[in-house]
Design an enzyme around this catalytic site. Sequence first.
Site, PDB file in Angstrom:
ATOM      1  CB  THR A 168      18.618  34.437 -12.828  1.00  0.00           C
ATOM      2  OG1 THR A 168      17.680  34.627 -11.765  1.00  0.00           O
ATOM      3  CG2 THR A 168      18.814  35.759 -13.570  1.00  0.00           C
ATOM      4  CG  ASN A 169      13.287  33.596 -12.919  1.00  0.00           C
ATOM      5  OD1 ASN A 169      12.862  34.485 -12.186  1.00  0.00           O
ATOM      6  ND2 ASN A 169      13.562  32.376 -12.469  1.00  0.00           N
TER       7      ASN A 169
END
Length: 213
Positions: free
Chosen positions: A19-20
């Site tokens: 993810t980020n």
Amino acid sequence: ILVTAGPTREAIDPVRYITNHSSGKMGYALARVAVARGADVTLVTGPTEIKKPMFVKIVPVTTAKEMFEAVKEEAADADIVCKAAAVADYRPKHIADEKVKKSDSEMSLELEKTDDILGYLGEHRLPGQFLCGFSMETQNMIGNSRAKLGKKHLDMVAANNLKVAGAGFQGDTNVLTLITQDEDVSLQLMSKEDAANVILDKILSIQKEREKQ
Ligand code: CTP
């Protein structure tokens, strides 16, 4: 108005994902401000911790693929699309059914590209629909963002430089530059709520200009 917000999550195995750092705050601010101004708002949102705004149609998604499907459906009757979500550009090519166990050697993950959702909307643009992308850069912000404007056939890119104090993912403020075909408008440091209002003002003024032509 269709707004997307937050990160996507791309599974590696049943316990891990890629993810980020997106918090979803900019997209949620846009949704809140737009509904307060009387718009009919749909928010396609990746996983976030933020309270869901009232009077907004919420479409929760997890992966880039799910966001793509949701956006394609919801964009069909949107006059304005603001794509504030930080969509994964790559996902693991194979998702393991069982937890991947560690071994003594190094490991590598094979990644494949996700669909460029905004690129798709730009290519299949509906008449009169306004497309606003977001861009987060650490260098050459204007050049890279202007390239996105052209490549994805957008009307505007709201760009920010992750390295500028007060800009970026997790905070409640942003320092945006609004990039259109004709100009770059650099905004001061302001709350994401205020930034959302300025973005909507700009979109409405461009639309008004176009109606006159
Ligand atoms: N976007 C999208 N679908 C993707 C990736 C990004 O719709 N698969 C949208 C984002 O919501 C955002 C804009 O495109 O509005 C960001 O543009 P992009 O070129 O994807 O930016 P980066 O992912 O930061 O690209 P790069 O890593 O090349 O800078």
